[in-house]
Design a protein around this motif. Sequence first.
Motif, PDB file in Angstrom:
ATOM      1  N   ASP A 151     -28.215 -61.132 -23.424  1.00 34.49           N
ATOM      2  CA  ASP A 151     -28.735 -61.003 -24.785  1.00 34.49           C
ATOM      3  C   ASP A 151     -28.835 -59.556 -25.259  1.00 34.49           C
ATOM      4  N   ASP A 163     -28.106 -61.311 -32.336  1.00 33.41           N
ATOM      5  CA  ASP A 163     -27.760 -62.726 -32.371  1.00 33.41           C
ATOM      6  C   ASP A 163     -27.403 -63.255 -30.981  1.00 33.41           C
ATOM      7  N   SER A 178     -29.463 -66.547 -29.831  1.00 27.10           N
ATOM      8  CA  SER A 178     -29.103 -67.727 -30.602  1.00 27.10           C
ATOM      9  C   SER A 178     -27.668 -68.151 -30.320  1.00 27.10           C
ATOM     10  N   ALA A 179     -26.764 -67.195 -30.101  1.00 28.85           N
ATOM     11  CA  ALA A 179     -25.384 -67.538 -29.763  1.00 28.85           C
ATOM     12  C   ALA A 179     -25.331 -68.225 -28.404  1.00 28.85           C
ATOM     13  N   ARG A 183     -26.796 -71.708 -28.792  1.00 26.88           N
ATOM     14  CA  ARG A 183     -25.832 -72.609 -29.440  1.00 26.88           C
ATOM     15  C   ARG A 183     -24.718 -72.997 -28.475  1.00 26.88           C
ATOM     16  N   ALA A 184     -24.225 -72.042 -27.700  1.00 24.91           N
ATOM     17  CA  ALA A 184     -23.152 -72.337 -26.747  1.00 24.91           C
ATOM     18  C   ALA A 184     -23.634 -73.306 -25.673  1.00 24.91           C
ATOM     19  N   ASP A 217     -14.752 -70.180 -24.282  1.00 26.11           N
ATOM     20  CA  ASP A 217     -16.127 -69.931 -24.710  1.00 26.11           C
ATOM     21  C   ASP A 217     -16.875 -68.979 -23.785  1.00 26.11           C
ATOM     22  N   ALA A 222     -17.697 -65.271 -24.685  1.00 23.30           N
ATOM     23  CA  ALA A 222     -18.598 -64.886 -25.765  1.00 23.30           C
ATOM     24  C   ALA A 222     -20.073 -65.082 -25.435  1.00 23.30           C
ATOM     25  N   VAL A 223     -20.381 -65.403 -24.183  1.00 21.12           N
ATOM     26  CA  VAL A 223     -21.784 -65.669 -23.826  1.00 21.12           C
ATOM     27  C   VAL A 223     -22.228 -64.719 -22.715  1.00 21.12           C
TER      28      VAL A 223
END
Length: 168
Positions: free
Chosen positions: A36, A40, A43-44, A47-48, A137, A140-141
């Motif tokens: 983190d 964002d 929250s990203a 959401r993932a 994905d 991006a996390v």
Amino acid sequence: MPYPPPPRTRPGPRRRSLLASAAGAALLAGCSAGPDSGEDGPSAATRARARAARDSRGLLARYDAVLAAHPGLADRLRPLRAQVAAHATAFEEGATATATATATTSAAATPVPAAEKDAVAGLAAAERALADRRAKDLLAVPGELARLLASVAAAGAAHAYLLTEVAT
């Protein structure tokens, strides 16, 4: 003098390819951003995680539909189904209850082909598509979620291969 080719070549990826993919995904996950780091970020990641939980629940519903329509496949599909259920649980640990609730109802209406071979091929295609999406994905996390996505993506690729073997 050239060596003759092996007597039978199996379709699909080889074990080495699957292991190399898993190792590559793990390396990418290890190189991802820290936990983190941006505004964002949480929250990203949330959401993932919720999307991954929803997708796993959807895949689980597909397995259940195929097993209900073709009980003769139970011995072959139950171990894979159990792993998909474990993946859903792992993602749900940090996901919201709302995202999880919408997953179970969305995939339950999936029609199951009448032929066992087609039903298994459909599961293989779903596993493969989900594994590919998760592999994208994970870039991006944050770290721990990326590692989980990488691991589950590798398992999904292995499931797709095993289901392809069952279908032939």
